[in-house]
Design an enzyme around this catalytic site. Structure first.
Site, mmCIF file in Angstrom:
data_model
loop_
_atom_site.group_PDB
_atom_site.id
_atom_site.type_symbol
_atom_site.label_atom_id
_atom_site.label_comp_id
_atom_site.label_asym_id
_atom_site.label_seq_id
_atom_site.Cartn_x
_atom_site.Cartn_y
_atom_site.Cartn_z
ATOM 1 N N HIS A 140 -4.788 4.854 0.242
ATOM 2 C CA HIS A 140 -5.171 4.753 -1.160
ATOM 3 C C HIS A 140 -6.556 4.130 -1.272
ATOM 4 O O HIS A 140 -6.951 3.315 -0.443
ATOM 5 C CB HIS A 140 -4.210 3.855 -1.946
ATOM 6 C CG HIS A 140 -2.881 4.458 -2.212
ATOM 7 N ND1 HIS A 140 -2.690 5.484 -3.106
ATOM 8 C CD2 HIS A 140 -1.655 4.164 -1.698
ATOM 9 C CE1 HIS A 140 -1.406 5.785 -3.141
ATOM 10 N NE2 HIS A 140 -0.756 5.017 -2.285
ATOM 11 N N CYS A 168 6.176 8.284 0.215
ATOM 12 C CA CYS A 168 5.541 6.989 0.483
ATOM 13 C C CYS A 168 6.162 6.260 1.675
ATOM 14 O O CYS A 168 5.666 5.205 2.075
ATOM 15 C CB CYS A 168 5.581 6.110 -0.766
ATOM 16 S SG CYS A 168 4.538 6.742 -2.092
ATOM 17 N N HIS A 193 -9.844 -1.325 4.639
ATOM 18 C CA HIS A 193 -9.833 -0.490 5.842
ATOM 19 C C HIS A 193 -8.864 -1.039 6.885
ATOM 20 O O HIS A 193 -9.177 -1.131 8.071
ATOM 21 C CB HIS A 193 -11.251 -0.323 6.410
ATOM 22 C CG HIS A 193 -12.078 0.609 5.588
ATOM 23 N ND1 HIS A 193 -12.728 0.199 4.442
ATOM 24 C CD2 HIS A 193 -12.335 1.924 5.725
ATOM 25 C CE1 HIS A 193 -13.364 1.241 3.919
ATOM 26 N NE2 HIS A 193 -13.140 2.298 4.669
ATOM 27 N N HIS A 225 0.187 6.663 4.631
ATOM 28 C CA HIS A 225 -0.745 7.330 3.719
ATOM 29 C C HIS A 225 -1.782 6.308 3.263
ATOM 30 O O HIS A 225 -1.633 5.108 3.494
ATOM 31 C CB HIS A 225 -0.002 7.939 2.517
ATOM 32 C CG HIS A 225 0.702 6.940 1.661
ATOM 33 N ND1 HIS A 225 1.889 6.322 2.035
ATOM 34 C CD2 HIS A 225 0.383 6.428 0.444
ATOM 35 C CE1 HIS A 225 2.271 5.494 1.085
ATOM 36 N NE2 HIS A 225 1.367 5.531 0.102
ATOM 37 N N GLU A 279 -3.281 2.028 -7.632
ATOM 38 C CA GLU A 279 -3.285 2.793 -6.379
ATOM 39 C C GLU A 279 -3.749 4.220 -6.603
ATOM 40 O O GLU A 279 -4.136 4.892 -5.661
ATOM 41 C CB GLU A 279 -1.918 2.755 -5.715
ATOM 42 C CG GLU A 279 -0.808 3.382 -6.509
ATOM 43 C CD GLU A 279 0.537 3.249 -5.824
ATOM 44 O OE1 GLU A 279 1.117 4.304 -5.509
ATOM 45 O OE2 GLU A 279 1.001 2.122 -5.595
#
Length: 119
Positions: free
Chosen positions: A32, A26, A70, A30, A109
């Site tokens: 989710h 993490c 986004h 990345h 998440e």
């Protein structure tokens, strides 16, 4: 008579957790599909027959969600370390201003992990 309502939202966001060691997955960028659930508690309006219109909840949340959907969460003011816990608190603090009957924000998440604020 008090009722508890829940409204679900979903956002797609990227993040990295800067305070983790480089070996932790993490710590790298990345993404989710965050599931967000608002819990509101209020009195039933006897004339209309509801506590609050779900469309009104969506309208209150639309500008807030636009800040994080986004997006790279680390670039959002107040989310420089965007753990799910801090994201739940950030949403709660921002949304409560226009939704005073808000009692909890839950953030998932993944389908197997979820946190809530306040507990």
């Amino acid at each position: 008579m008090k009722f508890e309502l829940k409204q679900h939202f979903q956002i797609e966001s990227a993040r990295f957790l800067p305070h983790l060691p480089p070996s932790h997955p993490c710590s790298r960028m990345h993404g989710h599909s965050f599931k967000i659930v608002l819990t509101l508690v209020g009195d039933l309006d006897p004339k209309i027959g509801w506590v609050i219109d779900y469309n009104d909840i969506q309208a209150h949340m639309k500008p807030l969600l636009a800040l994080i959907d986004h997006r790279v969460l680390n670039e959002v003011e107040g989310l420089e370390n965007p753990t799910s816990e801090l994201l739940a608190k950030w949403i709660f603090d921002k949304a409560r201003a226009s939704l005073p009957m808000l009692t909890r924000v839950s953030v998932a998440e993944t389908p197997l992990t979820e946190c809530s604020y306040p507990a």
